[in-house]
Design a protein around this motif. Structure first.
Motif, PDB file in Angstrom:
ATOM      1  N   MET A   1      22.157 115.607 177.536  1.00 20.36           N
ATOM      2  CA  MET A   1      22.650 114.936 177.758  1.00 20.36           C
ATOM      3  C   MET A   1      22.498 113.307 177.284  1.00 20.36           C
ATOM      4  N   ALA A   2      23.851 113.391 177.161  1.00 25.69           N
ATOM      5  CA  ALA A   2      23.805 111.596 176.538  1.00 25.69           C
ATOM      6  C   ALA A   2      23.032 110.601 177.240  1.00 25.69           C
ATOM      7  N   SER A   3      23.036 109.308 176.266  1.00 27.77           N
ATOM      8  CA  SER A   3      22.073 108.645 177.081  1.00 27.77           C
ATOM      9  C   SER A   3      22.856 107.196 175.970  1.00 27.77           C
ATOM     10  N   TYR A   4      22.873 106.134 176.908  1.00 29.06           N
ATOM     11  CA  TYR A   4      23.820 104.522 176.695  1.00 29.06           C
ATOM     12  C   TYR A   4      22.491 103.349 176.967  1.00 29.06           C
ATOM     13  N   VAL A   5      22.723 103.100 176.063  1.00 27.68           N
ATOM     14  CA  VAL A   5      22.429 101.328 176.042  1.00 27.68           C
ATOM     15  C   VAL A   5      23.417 100.423 176.643  1.00 27.68           C
ATOM     16  N   LEU A   6      23.067  99.994 178.183  1.00 24.47           N
ATOM     17  CA  LEU A   6      24.156  99.160 178.661  1.00 24.47           C
ATOM     18  C   LEU A   6      24.401  97.613 178.274  1.00 24.47           C
ATOM     19  N   GLY A   7      22.939  97.895 178.510  1.00 25.70           N
ATOM     20  CA  GLY A   7      22.585  95.866 178.178  1.00 25.70           C
ATOM     21  C   GLY A   7      22.382  94.763 179.381  1.00 25.70           C
ATOM     22  N   GLN A   8      22.627  94.081 179.452  1.00 28.23           N
ATOM     23  CA  GLN A   8      23.107  93.208 180.322  1.00 28.23           C
ATOM     24  C   GLN A   8      23.673  93.177 181.703  1.00 28.23           C
ATOM     25  N   VAL A   9      23.952  94.361 182.968  1.00 26.64           N
ATOM     26  CA  VAL A   9      24.988  94.898 183.811  1.00 26.64           C
ATOM     27  C   VAL A   9      24.627  93.523 184.920  1.00 26.64           C
ATOM     28  N   ALA A  10      24.058  92.446 185.574  1.00 26.91           N
ATOM     29  CA  ALA A  10      23.744  92.081 186.480  1.00 26.91           C
ATOM     30  C   ALA A  10      24.141  89.981 186.107  1.00 26.91           C
ATOM     31  N   ILE A  11      24.503  89.767 186.459  1.00 25.02           N
ATOM     32  CA  ILE A  11      24.286  88.422 186.425  1.00 25.02           C
ATOM     33  C   ILE A  11      23.095  87.762 186.789  1.00 25.02           C
ATOM     34  N   VAL A  12      22.490  86.686 185.744  1.00 22.48           N
ATOM     35  CA  VAL A  12      20.864  86.612 186.116  1.00 22.48           C
ATOM     36  C   VAL A  12      20.955  85.162 185.161  1.00 22.48           C
ATOM     37  N   ASN A  13      20.609  84.160 186.524  1.00 15.92           N
ATOM     38  CA  ASN A  13      19.877  82.590 186.915  1.00 15.92           C
ATOM     39  C   ASN A  13      19.095  82.615 186.114  1.00 15.92           C
ATOM     40  N   LYS A  14      19.510  81.561 184.842  1.00 14.23           N
ATOM     41  CA  LYS A  14      18.501  81.318 184.263  1.00 14.23           C
ATOM     42  C   LYS A  14      18.174  79.736 184.324  1.00 14.23           C
ATOM     43  N   GLY A  15      18.379  78.978 185.368  1.00 10.37           N
ATOM     44  CA  GLY A  15      18.289  77.416 186.052  1.00 10.37           C
ATOM     45  C   GLY A  15      19.133  76.651 185.092  1.00 10.37           C
ATOM     46  N   ASN A  16      18.437  75.449 184.885  1.00 12.03           N
ATOM     47  CA  ASN A  16      18.889  74.612 184.637  1.00 12.03           C
ATOM     48  C   ASN A  16      19.469  74.190 182.446  1.00 12.03           C
ATOM     49  N   TYR A  17      20.363  74.338 181.834  1.00 12.05           N
ATOM     50  CA  TYR A  17      21.112  74.502 180.459  1.00 12.05           C
ATOM     51  C   TYR A  17      20.170  73.597 179.786  1.00 12.05           C
ATOM     52  N   VAL A  18      19.627  74.677 179.004  1.00 12.69           N
ATOM     53  CA  VAL A  18      18.261  74.073 177.636  1.00 12.69           C
ATOM     54  C   VAL A  18      19.069  74.279 176.360  1.00 12.69           C
ATOM     55  N   SER A  19      19.376  73.234 175.600  1.00 12.06           N
ATOM     56  CA  SER A  19      20.388  73.320 174.253  1.00 12.06           C
ATOM     57  C   SER A  19      19.114  74.385 173.409  1.00 12.06           C
ATOM     58  N   THR A  20      18.147  74.431 173.353  1.00 12.05           N
ATOM     59  CA  THR A  20      17.554  75.251 172.127  1.00 12.05           C
ATOM     60  C   THR A  20      17.181  76.891 172.564  1.00 12.05           C
ATOM     61  N   ALA A  21      18.097  77.480 173.379  1.00 15.32           N
ATOM     62  CA  ALA A  21      17.685  78.574 174.630  1.00 15.32           C
ATOM     63  C   ALA A  21      18.717  79.499 174.068  1.00 15.32           C
ATOM     64  N   THR A  22      18.850  80.994 173.905  1.00  6.48           N
ATOM     65  CA  THR A  22      19.864  81.560 173.603  1.00  6.48           C
ATOM     66  C   THR A  22      20.130  82.449 175.002  1.00  6.48           C
ATOM     67  N   TYR A  23      22.000  81.583 174.850  1.00  5.65           N
ATOM     68  CA  TYR A  23      22.289  82.917 176.077  1.00  5.65           C
ATOM     69  C   TYR A  23      23.128  84.052 175.652  1.00  5.65           C
ATOM     70  N   VAL A  24      23.411  85.255 176.988  1.00  2.71           N
ATOM     71  CA  VAL A  24      24.302  86.540 176.572  1.00  2.71           C
ATOM     72  C   VAL A  24      25.046  86.552 177.587  1.00  2.71           C
ATOM     73  N   PRO A  25      26.531  87.034 177.843  1.00  2.00           N
ATOM     74  CA  PRO A  25      26.902  87.503 178.811  1.00  2.00           C
ATOM     75  C   PRO A  25      26.066  87.484 180.498  1.00  2.00           C
ATOM     76  N   LEU A  26      26.696  86.716 181.330  1.00  2.00           N
ATOM     77  CA  LEU A  26      26.814  87.368 182.389  1.00  2.00           C
ATOM     78  C   LEU A  26      24.974  86.396 182.688  1.00  2.00           C
ATOM     79  N   ASN A  27      24.603  85.227 181.691  1.00  2.00           N
ATOM     80  CA  ASN A  27      23.860  84.509 182.338  1.00  2.00           C
ATOM     81  C   ASN A  27      24.712  83.320 182.620  1.00  2.00           C
ATOM     82  N   THR A  28      23.930  82.509 184.040  1.00  2.00           N
ATOM     83  CA  THR A  28      24.621  81.133 184.670  1.00  2.00           C
ATOM     84  C   THR A  28      23.669  80.540 184.122  1.00  2.00           C
ATOM     85  N   VAL A  29      24.217  78.889 184.091  1.00  2.00           N
ATOM     86  CA  VAL A  29      22.768  77.839 184.178  1.00  2.00           C
ATOM     87  C   VAL A  29      24.058  76.986 185.033  1.00  2.00           C
TER      88      VAL A  29
END
Length: 75
Positions: A1-29
């Motif tokens: 059976m093949a396996s797949y790495v989907l990465g982030q698949v749900a919205i993740v709240n990161k709180g207040n925006y921080v300029s030094t942070a790295t954000y990926v798709p589906l992160n909210t600030v």
């Protein structure tokens, strides 16, 4: 059976925006009285401010950004 790495698949709240942070798709600030969702990986791209910010962020809820003022003297 093949396996797949989907990465982030749900919205993740990161709180207040921080300029030094790295954000990926589906992160909210929360930033400047609104919320934004990341649509492309980024760091130091301020939502609503940095030139080209809309290539990395989409507004999800916008509020009113205000400051307080004092009035002196007669009205």
């Amino acid at each position: 059976m093949a396996s797949y790495v989907l990465g982030q698949v749900a919205i993740v709240n990161k709180g207040n925006y921080v300029s030094t942070a790295t954000y990926v798709p589906l992160n909210t600030v929360y930033h400047r009285a609104g919320t934004f969702m990341c649509i492309a990986s980024c760091s130091n791209v301020e939502p609503g401010v940095t030139t080209g910010w809309n290539n990395y962020w989409v507004p999800t809820a916008l509020g009113i950004y205000s400051t307080s003022a004092a009035i002196s003297g007669e009205t």
